[in-house]
Write a protein that holds these residues in place. Structure first.
Motif, short mmCIF file in Angstrom:
data_model
loop_
_atom_site.label_atom_id
_atom_site.label_comp_id
_atom_site.label_asym_id
_atom_site.label_seq_id
_atom_site.Cartn_x
_atom_site.Cartn_y
_atom_site.Cartn_z
N UNK A 69 -11.95 29.02 13.77
CA UNK A 69 -13.20 28.56 13.18
C UNK A 69 -13.55 29.52 12.05
N UNK A 70 -14.23 29.02 11.03
CA UNK A 70 -14.64 29.84 9.90
C UNK A 70 -16.16 29.85 9.81
N UNK A 71 -16.70 30.93 9.27
CA UNK A 71 -18.13 30.97 8.98
C UNK A 71 -18.41 30.03 7.82
N UNK A 72 -19.57 29.37 7.86
CA UNK A 72 -19.92 28.49 6.76
C UNK A 72 -21.13 27.64 7.05
N UNK A 73 -21.59 26.97 6.01
CA UNK A 73 -22.69 26.01 6.12
C UNK A 73 -22.10 24.64 5.83
N UNK A 74 -22.42 23.68 6.70
CA UNK A 74 -21.89 22.32 6.58
C UNK A 74 -23.01 21.32 6.40
N UNK A 75 -22.66 20.22 5.77
CA UNK A 75 -23.55 19.07 5.71
C UNK A 75 -22.73 17.86 6.12
N UNK A 76 -23.32 17.03 6.96
CA UNK A 76 -22.66 15.80 7.42
C UNK A 76 -23.54 14.61 7.01
N UNK A 77 -22.92 13.44 6.89
CA UNK A 77 -23.67 12.24 6.51
C UNK A 77 -22.92 11.01 6.96
N UNK A 78 -23.63 9.90 6.93
CA UNK A 78 -23.01 8.59 7.13
C UNK A 78 -22.68 8.04 5.76
N UNK B 177 -18.40 10.54 -1.22
CA UNK B 177 -19.17 10.21 -0.02
C UNK B 177 -18.33 9.62 1.10
N UNK B 178 -17.16 9.08 0.80
CA UNK B 178 -16.27 8.61 1.86
C UNK B 178 -16.27 7.11 2.05
N UNK B 179 -15.47 6.69 3.00
CA UNK B 179 -15.28 5.29 3.34
C UNK B 179 -16.50 4.77 4.10
N UNK B 180 -17.14 3.75 3.58
CA UNK B 180 -18.34 3.20 4.20
C UNK B 180 -18.09 2.68 5.61
N UNK B 181 -16.83 2.42 5.97
CA UNK B 181 -16.51 1.94 7.31
C UNK B 181 -16.29 3.07 8.32
N UNK B 182 -16.29 4.32 7.86
CA UNK B 182 -16.08 5.48 8.72
C UNK B 182 -17.46 6.02 9.10
N UNK B 183 -17.67 6.35 10.38
CA UNK B 183 -19.02 6.75 10.82
C UNK B 183 -19.58 8.01 10.16
N UNK B 184 -18.76 9.04 9.94
CA UNK B 184 -19.28 10.31 9.42
C UNK B 184 -18.34 10.92 8.39
N UNK B 185 -18.95 11.70 7.50
CA UNK B 185 -18.19 12.50 6.55
C UNK B 185 -18.91 13.84 6.45
#
Length: 148
Positions: A31-40, A65-73
């Motif tokens: 695991x690495x130290x860091x700040x993350x942001x997740x979204x749909x 932003x990613x694939x709209x059919x994938x739950x999270x990015x």
């Protein structure tokens, strides 16, 4: 005598590092130290309809932003592992890929939390914070984020 040595060797191998002063064996999670942001991704339009940029202090990372059919990015800005329990400035900017219009812009201060994925007596020790990129509220808590 060989049977005794074989038995002792097997016992040491099966107990992992607990033989050497630890109550439980260490796993090998990294695991690495860091700040993350997740979204749909669906929150920001169609597939790769936006660019999400996350900055922590002077370090920035971005991704589509990613694939709209994938739950999270998500995206993570890595920090030094020895950063400790400090507070860092976090900035989020989401822009439409089509015309560059800013659809979300927000900033917060993040208090980093200690994480020890392999247990308290095993390395690594890292410092993390996680937010959700919300289309109307900006940086929010990721709690309750569901794929719907």
């Amino acid at each position: 005598m060989r049977r005794v040595l074989f038995t002792l060797g097997t016992a040491v191998a099966l107990t992992g590092c607990s033989v050497f002063g630890q109550d439980t064996p260490c796993t090998l999670m990294d695991m690495d130290s860091g700040v993350s942001v997740v979204w749909r991704p669906a929150d920001f339009g169609g597939t790769d309809a936006a660019t999400v940029r996350l900055c922590v202090e002077d370090r920035c990372e971005e991704r589509a932003s990613g694939d709209a059919d994938v739950p999270f990015a998500g995206v993570t800005v890595r920090l030094p592992d020895d950063i400790g329990a400090t507070t860092v400035p976090v900035r989020l900017k989401v822009t439409e890929a089509r015309d560059g219009r800013v659809v979300v812009e927000d900033s917060r201060r993040a208090r980093l939390s200690k994480q020890q994925p392999n247990g308290a007596s095993c390395p690594p020790t890292v410092w993390t914070a996680t937010f959700r990129a919300h289309p109307a509220k900006g940086l929010t808590s990721p709690k309750g984020l569901s794929p719907r």
